[in-house]
Write a protein that holds these residues in place. Structure first.
Motif, PDB file in Angstrom:
ATOM      1  N   CYS A  56       0.818  -1.326   0.039  1.00 40.40           N
ATOM      2  CA  CYS A  56       0.086  -0.101   0.175  1.00 40.40           C
ATOM      3  C   CYS A  56       0.791   1.316  -0.030  1.00 40.40           C
ATOM      4  CB  CYS A  56      -0.952   0.130   1.358  1.00 40.40           C
ATOM      5  SG  CYS A  56      -2.303  -1.151   1.353  1.00 40.40           S
ATOM      6  N   THR A  62      -2.344   1.252   5.478  1.00 35.69           N
ATOM      7  CA  THR A  62      -2.222  -0.249   5.962  1.00 35.69           C
ATOM      8  C   THR A  62      -3.119  -0.345   7.525  1.00 35.69           C
ATOM      9  OG1 THR A  62      -0.067   0.032   6.393  1.00 35.69           O
ATOM     10  CG2 THR A  62      -0.479  -1.157   4.530  1.00 35.69           C
ATOM     11  N   ILE A  65      -6.701  -0.136   6.677  1.00 43.00           N
ATOM     12  CA  ILE A  65      -7.653  -1.405   6.065  1.00 43.00           C
ATOM     13  C   ILE A  65      -7.199  -2.781   6.842  1.00 43.00           C
ATOM     14  CG2 ILE A  65      -7.077  -3.208   4.216  1.00 43.00           C
ATOM     15  CD1 ILE A  65      -5.964  -0.828   2.370  1.00 43.00           C
ATOM     16  N   ASN A  68     -10.134  -2.108   9.557  1.00 45.30           N
ATOM     17  CA  ASN A  68     -11.442  -2.359   8.858  1.00 45.30           C
ATOM     18  C   ASN A  68     -11.604  -4.071   8.532  1.00 45.30           C
ATOM     19  OD1 ASN A  68     -12.938  -2.633   5.832  1.00 45.30           O
ATOM     20  ND2 ASN A  68     -13.539  -0.751   6.859  1.00 45.30           N
ATOM     21  N   ASN A  96     -13.984   5.705   8.633  1.00 42.98           N
ATOM     22  CA  ASN A  96     -13.736   4.393   7.678  1.00 42.98           C
ATOM     23  C   ASN A  96     -14.366   3.211   8.200  1.00 42.98           C
ATOM     24  OD1 ASN A  96     -12.009   5.995   5.614  1.00 42.98           O
ATOM     25  ND2 ASN A  96     -10.284   5.451   6.803  1.00 42.98           N
ATOM     26  N   SER A  97     -14.481   3.001   9.320  1.00 45.45           N
ATOM     27  CA  SER A  97     -14.935   1.657  10.014  1.00 45.45           C
ATOM     28  C   SER A  97     -15.977   1.977  10.699  1.00 45.45           C
ATOM     29  CB  SER A  97     -13.586   0.737  10.478  1.00 45.45           C
ATOM     30  OG  SER A  97     -12.617   0.644   9.271  1.00 45.45           O
ATOM     31  N   ALA A 220      -8.826  -7.143   2.138  1.00 42.93           N
ATOM     32  CA  ALA A 220      -7.827  -5.927   2.075  1.00 42.93           C
ATOM     33  C   ALA A 220      -7.718  -5.360   0.791  1.00 42.93           C
ATOM     34  CB  ALA A 220      -6.544  -6.244   2.692  1.00 42.93           C
ATOM     35  N   MET A 223     -10.645  -3.287  -0.129  1.00 40.88           N
ATOM     36  CA  MET A 223     -10.719  -1.941   0.510  1.00 40.88           C
ATOM     37  C   MET A 223      -9.691  -0.945   0.126  1.00 40.88           C
ATOM     38  SD  MET A 223     -13.333  -2.280   2.395  1.00 40.88           S
ATOM     39  CE  MET A 223     -13.107  -0.378   2.926  1.00 40.88           C
ATOM     40  N   ARG A 224      -8.719  -1.763  -0.171  1.00 38.42           N
ATOM     41  CA  ARG A 224      -7.534  -0.890  -0.965  1.00 38.42           C
ATOM     42  C   ARG A 224      -7.895  -0.176  -2.014  1.00 38.42           C
ATOM     43  NH1 ARG A 224      -1.963  -3.157  -3.398  1.00 38.42           N
ATOM     44  NH2 ARG A 224      -3.578  -3.839  -4.890  1.00 38.42           N
TER      45      ARG A 224
END
Ligand SMILES: *Cc1c(COP(=O)(O)O)cnc(C)c1O
Length: 340
Positions: A56, A62, A65, A68, A96-97, A220, A223-224
């Protein structure tokens, strides 16, 4: 002569690193076709004894994510109150989460089992579900303090047995390993996700890697993309990361030695009130009453040395790849000559 002690992120690639970057084989990594990114991910996963890894752009990404993929909205993350994920990621964990934080006091940023257990919520509809314990190693706000693997194992085993996920912000994990002698391969068993930074002490220009179980790294990748971190011919950058892992891990002890030397000099200077123990490459000290961080930093800058404030009277120095013995001697001379 100048010296920049603001952060270990200020380093420039070495000639060898630039050559590795220029000769990298590349492809489109969003299609999974960049051989150098794939090689970096495989190398990291193997090194830490984990299933898989994802490259990333930053350590913030990182961490974001990792957290998350291990949680659901309305749950809670337990961590030290000065953690990077809480203090320095722009509120991302909430945004984000959809998670809340349970913040622990810590001992120079290190939390212990008793403290963690006391903060796990009961199974009660009033309380958020305690879903993740996030550790940082080394601890930035703790002045580069570190956990040994044995200390981590104790916390992790208790959490895993309670179904709580473990995330490690290992932005400077290699600095901790340089002091403890613990093996990276032994880390994988204690964490669901580990974030490591290539752009800090290791001296790569860009990049962090998230390591984890296959199912988490699969998630991940999605999500990235969501976070806008899918890069194309990223192998040019990943090559710097591979080079850093091969050439810049062994030398980290030198950064620690130089930080310690500065710490010893500071102990004897009239404008310094207190120096935190120097465990790795981060040095935090407090100025005596009447001298603000701002005044100190301005004076220091005029003499050619840069650093950052870590509180109204606190200063942080970070040693790194581009801070050699000549820069050390210069910095010590400057510090000795400062007067207020
Ligand atoms: C630097 C750092 C990160 C990641 O920072 P980025 O600048 O986003 O790469 C994460 N955790 C800690 C403790 C750090 O010092």
């Amino acid at each position: 002569m100048k010296a920049d002690l603001r952060s270990d992120t200020v380093t420039k690639p070495t000639v060898g690193m630039l050559e590795a970057m220029m000769s990298a084989q590349v492809g489109d990594d969003v299609f999974g076709e960049d051989p150098t990114v794939n090689a970096l991910e495989e190398k990291c996963a193997k090194l830490f004894g984990m299933d898989a890894a994802i490259y990333c752009p930053s350590g913030t990404m990182t961490n974001q994510i990792g957290i998350n993929v291990l949680s659901n909205p309305y749950e809670e993350v337990i961590c030290y109150k000065g953690s990077h994920i809480y203090k320095y990621e722009g509120g991302g964990v909430a945004g984000n989460s959809g998670l809340s934080f349970r913040l622990l006091e810590g001992n120079r940023g290190r939390v212990d089992l008793e403290d963690v257990l006391a903060n796990i919520n009961p199974d009660d509809v009033h309380c958020p579900v305690s879903s993740i314990v996030a550790l940082e190693n080394t601890v930035n706000k703790g002045g580069g303090s570190f956990y040994t693997l044995a200390e981590i194992a104790e916390i992790a085993e208790a959490c895993i047995s309670r179904g709580i996920k473990m995330h490690l912000d290992g932005a400077r994990l290699f600095n901790a390993l340089a002091e403890t002698g613990d093996k990276p391969q032994d880390y994988g068993q204690y964490f669901d996700t580990i974030s490591i930074c290539l752009s800090k002490g290791l001296g790569a220009p860009v990049g962090s890697v998230l390591l984890g179980k296959a199912e988490h790294i699969r998630k991940a990748r999605r999500m990235r993309k969501v976070f806008g971190g899918g890069m194309r011919q990223a192998g040019y950058l990943a090559a710097a990361g591979i080079y850093a892992l091969d050439h810049h891990v062994e030398r980290l002890g030198e950064d620690h030695r130089r930080a310690r030397e500065i710490g010893e000099v500071l102990e004897g200077l009239p404008y310094v009130n207190h120096v935190l123990p120097v465990d790795t490459n981060i040095l935090i000290f407090e100025l005596v009453e009447g001298i603000t961080a701002e005044t100190f930093l301005n004076k220091l800058d005029l003499q050619g040395v840069k650093a950052v404030a870590f509180g109204p009277r606190e200063i942080r120095f970070v040693t790194h790849l581009n801070f050699d013995d000549k820069a050390l001697g210069f910095t010590i001379d400057v510090l000795r000559q400062l007067s207020f």
